[in-house]
Design a protein around this motif. Structure first.
Motif, mmCIF file in Angstrom:
data_model
loop_
_atom_site.group_PDB
_atom_site.id
_atom_site.type_symbol
_atom_site.label_atom_id
_atom_site.label_comp_id
_atom_site.label_asym_id
_atom_site.label_seq_id
_atom_site.Cartn_x
_atom_site.Cartn_y
_atom_site.Cartn_z
ATOM 1 N N ALA A 1 0.638 -1.216 0.094
ATOM 2 C CA ALA A 1 -0.050 -0.069 0.033
ATOM 3 C C ALA A 1 0.775 1.365 -0.005
ATOM 4 N N ASP B 1 -3.026 3.307 6.105
ATOM 5 C CA ASP B 1 -2.188 3.526 4.815
ATOM 6 C C ASP B 1 -2.924 4.285 3.870
ATOM 7 N N ARG B 2 -2.361 4.716 2.850
ATOM 8 C CA ARG B 2 -3.045 5.627 1.737
ATOM 9 C C ARG B 2 -3.716 4.925 0.872
ATOM 10 N N ALA B 3 -3.780 3.364 0.544
ATOM 11 C CA ALA B 3 -4.368 2.615 -0.495
ATOM 12 C C ALA B 3 -5.930 2.592 -0.087
ATOM 13 N N SER B 4 -6.844 2.545 -0.791
ATOM 14 C CA SER B 4 -8.233 2.492 -0.508
ATOM 15 C C SER B 4 -8.778 1.431 -1.020
ATOM 16 N N ASN C 1 -8.431 9.361 3.748
ATOM 17 C CA ASN C 1 -7.503 8.893 2.681
ATOM 18 C C ASN C 1 -6.806 7.811 2.420
ATOM 19 N N GLY C 2 -7.830 6.910 2.784
ATOM 20 C CA GLY C 2 -6.980 5.347 2.439
ATOM 21 C C GLY C 2 -7.796 4.436 3.387
#
Length: 149
Positions: A68, A89-92, A135-136
């Motif tokens: 991520a 983390d920033r991954a959605s 944001n994630g």
């Protein structure tokens, strides 16, 4: 079927919240070490699952780094009957995490290079889940004290 994170945390099955801390990991050269240091400080010395909590935190952070783009922050909540650990983390893409992780190394001749992190988390934690954030996402693992599953 194990209880969900929401049932254990949000419905107060873990008792009262005793301690809470959010730690920024972004920019740290050794985010796992940072998380373990904070856990050692926050968890009681008689906490039966301190080693498990440290391993779970390390695995969640490693997964965020590998899959991520890095761990943004680490959340620790200590309750009367256990603790909840979360890695942001920033991954959605919450669907990228398997709902039933398995050990990818099933035989001595079939040793995978990755794929065991969430299997370890699932094996040590009472329950785990993933939730979207602004944001994630945050991956949360709950570890209850012995006898309080």
């Amino acid at each position: 079927m194990p209880p969900t994170t929401a049932e254990l945390v949000h419905d107060r099955r873990l008792g009262d919240l005793l301690k809470h801390r959010d730690v920024v990991l972004e920019g740290h050269e050794t985010p796992q070490r940072t998380a373990r240091t904070v856990l050692a400080d926050m968890l009681d010395t008689d906490e039966a699952r301190t080693d498990d909590a440290m391993l779970v935190a390390s695995e969640l952070i490693a997964n965020a780094i590998q899959h991520a783009g890095g761990a943004v922050s680490f959340r620790i909540e200590v309750y009367e009957l256990g603790s909840a650990l979360g890695v942001v983390d920033r991954a959605s893409d919450t669907g990228a995490l398997p709902s039933s992780p398995c050990n990818s190394s099933t035989t001595p001749t079939n040793v995978a290079t990755n794929g065991r992190g969430l299997f370890i988390v699932q094996s040590l934690a009472t329950t785990w889940s993933v939730e979207q954030t602004t944001n994630g996402k945050i991956v949360i693992a709950v570890l209850t004290r012995a006898g309080h599953r």
